[in-house]
Design a protein around this motif. Structure first.
Motif, short mmCIF file in Angstrom:
data_model
loop_
_atom_site.label_atom_id
_atom_site.label_comp_id
_atom_site.label_asym_id
_atom_site.label_seq_id
_atom_site.Cartn_x
_atom_site.Cartn_y
_atom_site.Cartn_z
N MET A 1 -2.90 21.78 47.11
CA MET A 1 -1.56 22.26 47.50
C MET A 1 -1.99 21.93 49.15
O MET A 1 -2.75 22.31 49.65
N LYS A 2 -0.69 21.48 49.86
CA LYS A 2 -0.89 21.33 51.17
C LYS A 2 0.09 22.42 51.75
O LYS A 2 1.24 22.20 51.79
N ILE A 3 -0.48 23.24 52.33
CA ILE A 3 0.07 24.45 53.11
C ILE A 3 -0.61 24.85 54.06
O ILE A 3 -2.00 25.04 53.95
N ARG A 4 -0.25 25.15 55.22
CA ARG A 4 -1.14 25.83 56.35
C ARG A 4 -0.28 26.91 57.21
O ARG A 4 0.71 26.50 57.87
N PRO A 5 -0.58 28.21 56.63
CA PRO A 5 0.15 29.40 57.49
C PRO A 5 -0.17 29.38 58.83
O PRO A 5 -1.20 28.69 59.42
N LEU A 6 0.70 29.78 59.78
CA LEU A 6 0.81 30.20 60.94
C LEU A 6 0.08 30.97 61.66
O LEU A 6 0.06 32.06 61.08
N HIS A 7 -0.55 31.04 62.78
CA HIS A 7 -1.38 32.18 63.42
C HIS A 7 -2.13 32.96 62.44
O HIS A 7 -3.22 32.43 61.95
N ALA A 8 -2.17 34.28 62.35
CA ALA A 8 -2.78 35.23 61.72
C ALA A 8 -2.30 35.39 60.20
O ALA A 8 -2.48 36.56 59.67
N ARG A 9 -1.52 34.57 59.79
CA ARG A 9 -1.20 34.73 58.41
C ARG A 9 -2.13 33.92 57.19
O ARG A 9 -2.70 33.17 57.50
N ILE A 10 -1.90 34.51 56.04
CA ILE A 10 -3.01 33.89 54.98
C ILE A 10 -1.87 33.81 53.68
O ILE A 10 -0.98 34.47 53.62
N VAL A 11 -2.34 32.77 53.09
CA VAL A 11 -1.66 32.60 51.65
C VAL A 11 -2.48 33.09 50.47
O VAL A 11 -3.73 32.71 50.46
N VAL A 12 -1.90 33.90 49.68
CA VAL A 12 -2.75 34.47 48.68
C VAL A 12 -2.10 34.50 47.43
O VAL A 12 -1.13 34.44 47.10
N ALA A 13 -3.24 33.90 46.33
CA ALA A 13 -2.88 33.81 44.91
C ALA A 13 -3.06 35.13 44.08
O ALA A 13 -4.32 35.34 44.30
N ARG A 14 -2.21 35.77 43.43
CA ARG A 14 -2.83 36.99 42.95
C ARG A 14 -3.61 36.85 41.83
O ARG A 14 -3.33 35.65 41.17
N VAL A 15 -4.50 37.79 41.53
CA VAL A 15 -5.35 37.67 40.32
C VAL A 15 -4.56 38.41 39.25
O VAL A 15 -4.27 39.35 39.43
N ALA A 16 -4.55 37.48 38.16
CA ALA A 16 -3.73 38.38 36.82
C ALA A 16 -4.83 39.43 36.36
O ALA A 16 -5.62 39.39 36.14
N GLU A 17 -3.90 40.53 35.89
CA GLU A 17 -4.41 41.58 35.36
C GLU A 17 -4.82 41.32 33.91
O GLU A 17 -4.12 40.44 33.15
N GLN A 18 -5.67 42.24 33.04
CA GLN A 18 -5.70 41.92 31.80
C GLN A 18 -4.49 42.17 31.08
O GLN A 18 -4.02 43.50 31.54
N GLU A 19 -4.36 41.63 30.06
CA GLU A 19 -3.36 41.86 29.14
C GLU A 19 -3.48 43.42 28.23
O GLU A 19 -2.47 44.02 27.90
N VAL A 20 -4.72 43.50 28.14
CA VAL A 20 -5.17 44.55 27.12
C VAL A 20 -5.68 45.98 27.91
O VAL A 20 -6.28 45.79 28.73
N GLY A 21 -4.95 47.17 27.84
CA GLY A 21 -5.51 48.37 28.56
C GLY A 21 -6.62 48.97 27.97
O GLY A 21 -7.31 48.54 27.05
N ARG A 22 -6.89 50.27 28.29
CA ARG A 22 -8.08 50.94 27.80
C ARG A 22 -7.53 51.25 26.65
O ARG A 22 -6.27 51.62 26.04
N GLY A 23 -8.42 51.27 25.56
CA GLY A 23 -8.01 51.84 24.02
C GLY A 23 -7.47 50.58 23.18
O GLY A 23 -6.79 50.86 22.34
N GLY A 24 -7.55 49.33 23.85
CA GLY A 24 -6.67 48.27 23.11
C GLY A 24 -5.27 48.21 23.25
O GLY A 24 -4.73 47.38 22.58
N ILE A 25 -4.82 49.13 24.04
CA ILE A 25 -3.02 49.24 23.99
C ILE A 25 -2.81 47.77 24.93
O ILE A 25 -3.20 47.69 25.99
N ILE A 26 -1.74 47.34 24.41
CA ILE A 26 -1.22 46.04 25.00
C ILE A 26 0.11 46.49 25.96
O ILE A 26 0.97 47.15 25.41
N ILE A 27 -0.03 45.91 27.29
CA ILE A 27 0.89 46.32 28.20
C ILE A 27 1.96 45.52 28.19
O ILE A 27 1.73 44.31 28.61
#
Length: 95
Positions: A1-27
């Motif tokens: 990917m070719k992107i360069r943010p300006l000045h004091a900015r950053i580009v962030v990719a969110r980290v995916a959360e787990q599909e299964v919660g505590r106790g095996g419940i799917i959210i």
């Protein structure tokens, strides 16, 4: 990917959360909150201080960070979703 943010900015990719919660419940996607953790993809050149010198950023590409729930602006780039935010919105760098 070719992107360069300006000045004091950053580009962030969110980290995916787990599909299964505590106790095996799917959210379902509609009940999930957006993760507040992400991977820095690109960083800007830094802030310009009052004396005209550039101050480098503390975060670098590849860092895993924690940021605020409503921080930044969400954008779609090359079939991926990213958040562009200021460095001040970063709470911590995870090791």
């Amino acid at each position: 990917m070719k992107i360069r943010p300006l000045h004091a900015r950053i580009v962030v990719a969110r980290v995916a959360e787990q599909e299964v919660g505590r106790g095996g419940i799917i959210i379902p996607d509609t009940a999930k909150e957006k993760p507040q953790e992400g991977m820095v993809v690109a960083v800007g050149n830094g802030k310009v201080a009052e004396d005209g010198k550039r101050v480098a950023l503390d975060v670098q590409a590849g860092d895993r960070i924690l940021f605020g729930k409503y921080s930044g602006s969400e954008v779609k780039i090359e079939d991926g979703e990213y958040v562009i935010m200021r460095e001040e919105d970063v709470f911590a760098i995870l090791d």
